[in-house]
Design a protein around this motif. Structure first.
Motif, PDB file in Angstrom:
ATOM      1  N   CYS A  14       0.847  -1.189   0.000  1.00 20.22           N
ATOM      2  CA  CYS A  14       0.000   0.000   0.000  1.00 20.22           C
ATOM      3  C   CYS A  14       0.889   1.249   0.000  1.00 20.22           C
ATOM      4  O   CYS A  14       2.105   1.174   0.169  1.00 20.22           O
ATOM      5  N   GLU A  15       0.279   2.415  -0.182  1.00 19.02           N
ATOM      6  CA  GLU A  15       1.038   3.668  -0.215  1.00 19.02           C
ATOM      7  C   GLU A  15       1.815   3.889   1.080  1.00 19.02           C
ATOM      8  O   GLU A  15       2.980   4.295   1.051  1.00 19.02           O
ATOM      9  N   HIS A  16       1.179   3.642   2.215  1.00 21.05           N
ATOM     10  CA  HIS A  16       1.818   3.875   3.512  1.00 21.05           C
ATOM     11  C   HIS A  16       3.099   3.055   3.653  1.00 21.05           C
ATOM     12  O   HIS A  16       4.166   3.585   3.979  1.00 21.05           O
ATOM     13  N   HIS A  17       3.004   1.763   3.416  1.00 24.94           N
ATOM     14  CA  HIS A  17       4.170   0.899   3.584  1.00 24.94           C
ATOM     15  C   HIS A  17       5.194   1.105   2.471  1.00 24.94           C
ATOM     16  O   HIS A  17       6.404   0.972   2.692  1.00 24.94           O
ATOM     17  N   ALA A  18       4.741   1.454   1.284  1.00 19.73           N
ATOM     18  CA  ALA A  18       5.676   1.754   0.196  1.00 19.73           C
ATOM     19  C   ALA A  18       6.518   2.980   0.546  1.00 19.73           C
ATOM     20  O   ALA A  18       7.724   3.001   0.297  1.00 19.73           O
ATOM     21  N   ALA A  19       5.916   3.993   1.149  1.00 15.67           N
ATOM     22  CA  ALA A  19       6.664   5.192   1.543  1.00 15.67           C
ATOM     23  C   ALA A  19       7.698   4.853   2.613  1.00 15.67           C
ATOM     24  O   ALA A  19       8.835   5.330   2.567  1.00 15.67           O
ATOM     25  N   ARG A  20       7.335   4.027   3.570  1.00 16.64           N
ATOM     26  CA  ARG A  20       8.269   3.637   4.634  1.00 16.64           C
ATOM     27  C   ARG A  20       9.445   2.847   4.058  1.00 16.64           C
ATOM     28  O   ARG A  20      10.595   3.057   4.445  1.00 16.64           O
ATOM     29  N   LEU A  21       9.160   1.944   3.126  1.00 17.41           N
ATOM     30  CA  LEU A  21      10.222   1.170   2.497  1.00 17.41           C
ATOM     31  C   LEU A  21      11.107   2.062   1.634  1.00 17.41           C
ATOM     32  O   LEU A  21      12.335   1.996   1.704  1.00 17.41           O
ATOM     33  N   LEU A  22      10.498   2.913   0.821  1.00 15.53           N
ATOM     34  CA  LEU A  22      11.263   3.803  -0.047  1.00 15.53           C
ATOM     35  C   LEU A  22      12.176   4.717   0.766  1.00 15.53           C
ATOM     36  O   LEU A  22      13.317   4.965   0.382  1.00 15.53           O
ATOM     37  N   ALA A  23      11.693   5.197   1.910  1.00 12.70           N
ATOM     38  CA  ALA A  23      12.505   6.060   2.777  1.00 12.70           C
ATOM     39  C   ALA A  23      13.721   5.325   3.316  1.00 12.70           C
ATOM     40  O   ALA A  23      14.721   5.954   3.663  1.00 12.70           O
ATOM     41  N   SER A  24      13.660   4.021   3.367  1.00 14.69           N
ATOM     42  CA  SER A  24      14.736   3.216   3.945  1.00 14.69           C
ATOM     43  C   SER A  24      15.739   2.732   2.905  1.00 14.69           C
ATOM     44  O   SER A  24      16.719   2.074   3.257  1.00 14.69           O
ATOM     45  N   LEU A  25      15.518   3.047   1.649  1.00 17.58           N
ATOM     46  CA  LEU A  25      16.398   2.592   0.571  1.00 17.58           C
ATOM     47  C   LEU A  25      17.189   3.755  -0.022  1.00 17.58           C
ATOM     48  O   LEU A  25      16.665   4.855  -0.156  1.00 17.58           O
ATOM     49  N   GLU A  26      18.419   3.488  -0.396  1.00 11.42           N
ATOM     50  CA  GLU A  26      19.199   4.442  -1.188  1.00 11.42           C
ATOM     51  C   GLU A  26      19.017   4.066  -2.650  1.00 11.42           C
ATOM     52  O   GLU A  26      19.241   2.917  -3.029  1.00 11.42           O
ATOM     53  N   GLY A  27      18.586   4.998  -3.442  1.00 10.45           N
ATOM     54  CA  GLY A  27      18.414   4.728  -4.868  1.00 10.45           C
ATOM     55  C   GLY A  27      17.170   3.941  -5.206  1.00 10.45           C
ATOM     56  O   GLY A  27      17.070   3.377  -6.298  1.00 10.45           O
ATOM     57  N   GLY A  28      16.206   3.893  -4.303  1.00 12.82           N
ATOM     58  CA  GLY A  28      14.968   3.172  -4.560  1.00 12.82           C
ATOM     59  C   GLY A  28      14.057   3.934  -5.512  1.00 12.82           C
ATOM     60  O   GLY A  28      14.191   5.144  -5.698  1.00 12.82           O
ATOM     61  N   ARG A  29      13.146   3.207  -6.129  1.00 13.37           N
ATOM     62  CA  ARG A  29      12.178   3.804  -7.050  1.00 13.37           C
ATOM     63  C   ARG A  29      10.790   3.264  -6.725  1.00 13.37           C
ATOM     64  O   ARG A  29      10.663   2.160  -6.211  1.00 13.37           O
ATOM     65  N   VAL A  30       9.787   4.039  -7.053  1.00 13.00           N
ATOM     66  CA  VAL A  30       8.414   3.621  -6.782  1.00 13.00           C
ATOM     67  C   VAL A  30       7.598   3.693  -8.068  1.00 13.00           C
ATOM     68  O   VAL A  30       7.776   4.603  -8.880  1.00 13.00           O
ATOM     69  N   TYR A  31       6.750   2.700  -8.249  1.00 10.16           N
ATOM     70  CA  TYR A  31       5.859   2.627  -9.404  1.00 10.16           C
ATOM     71  C   TYR A  31       4.461   2.273  -8.924  1.00 10.16           C
ATOM     72  O   TYR A  31       4.305   1.442  -8.030  1.00 10.16           O
ATOM     73  N   ALA A  32       3.489   2.872  -9.560  1.00  8.78           N
ATOM     74  CA  ALA A  32       2.099   2.560  -9.227  1.00  8.78           C
ATOM     75  C   ALA A  32       1.690   1.265  -9.920  1.00  8.78           C
ATOM     76  O   ALA A  32       2.058   1.018 -11.069  1.00  8.78           O
ATOM     77  N   LEU A  33       0.956   0.430  -9.213  1.00  9.68           N
ATOM     78  CA  LEU A  33       0.370  -0.760  -9.823  1.00  9.68           C
ATOM     79  C   LEU A  33      -0.791  -0.339 -10.711  1.00  9.68           C
ATOM     80  O   LEU A  33      -1.297   0.790 -10.617  1.00  9.68           O
ATOM     81  N   GLN A  34      -1.240  -1.227 -11.555  1.00  9.01           N
ATOM     82  CA  GLN A  34      -2.305  -0.901 -12.520  1.00  9.01           C
ATOM     83  C   GLN A  34      -3.556  -0.350 -11.876  1.00  9.01           C
ATOM     84  O   GLN A  34      -4.198   0.545 -12.412  1.00  9.01           O
ATOM     85  N   ASP A  35      -3.918  -0.883 -10.717  1.00  7.19           N
ATOM     86  CA  ASP A  35      -5.168  -0.478 -10.082  1.00  7.19           C
ATOM     87  C   ASP A  35      -4.985   0.638  -9.047  1.00  7.19           C
ATOM     88  O   ASP A  35      -5.915   0.973  -8.319  1.00  7.19           O
TER      89      ASP A  35
END
Length: 85
Positions: A14-35
């Motif tokens: 979900c958006e909440h957990h994706a933000a927490r994971l992305l904040a913890s990565l160097e060089g991470g990227r985020v993409y929206a799923l189809q839905d």
């Protein structure tokens, strides 16, 4: 949401957990799923900017750059630059 690390290893969430994971990565990227709702990826990206890495780790002092949010590091650096002027 899908969050990818530098080696293209990924996790969906979900958006909440994706933000927490992305904040913890160097060089991470985020993409929206189809839905995903419109604008979800940018919301995650913005939330990650103000989220401290590994936010589930509590009780430890956070003073090093890698322990602060990217926004906190930028604000501190800007403050230090302004003080030297």
């Amino acid at each position: 949401m899908t969050v990818l690390d530098r080696q293209n290893g990924g996790a969906d969430g979900c958006e909440h957990h994706a933000a927490r994971l992305l904040a913890s990565l160097e060089g991470g990227r985020v993409y929206a799923l189809q839905d995903a709702p419109e604008g979800a990826a940018i919301r995650v990206f913005k939330a990650a900017d103000t989220t401290r890495p590994f936010p589930w780790l509590t009780g430890a002092p956070r003073t090093r750059d890698d322990e602060l949010s990217r926004a906190e590091v930028r604000a501190r650096d800007l403050h230090e630059i302004e003080e030297t002027r």
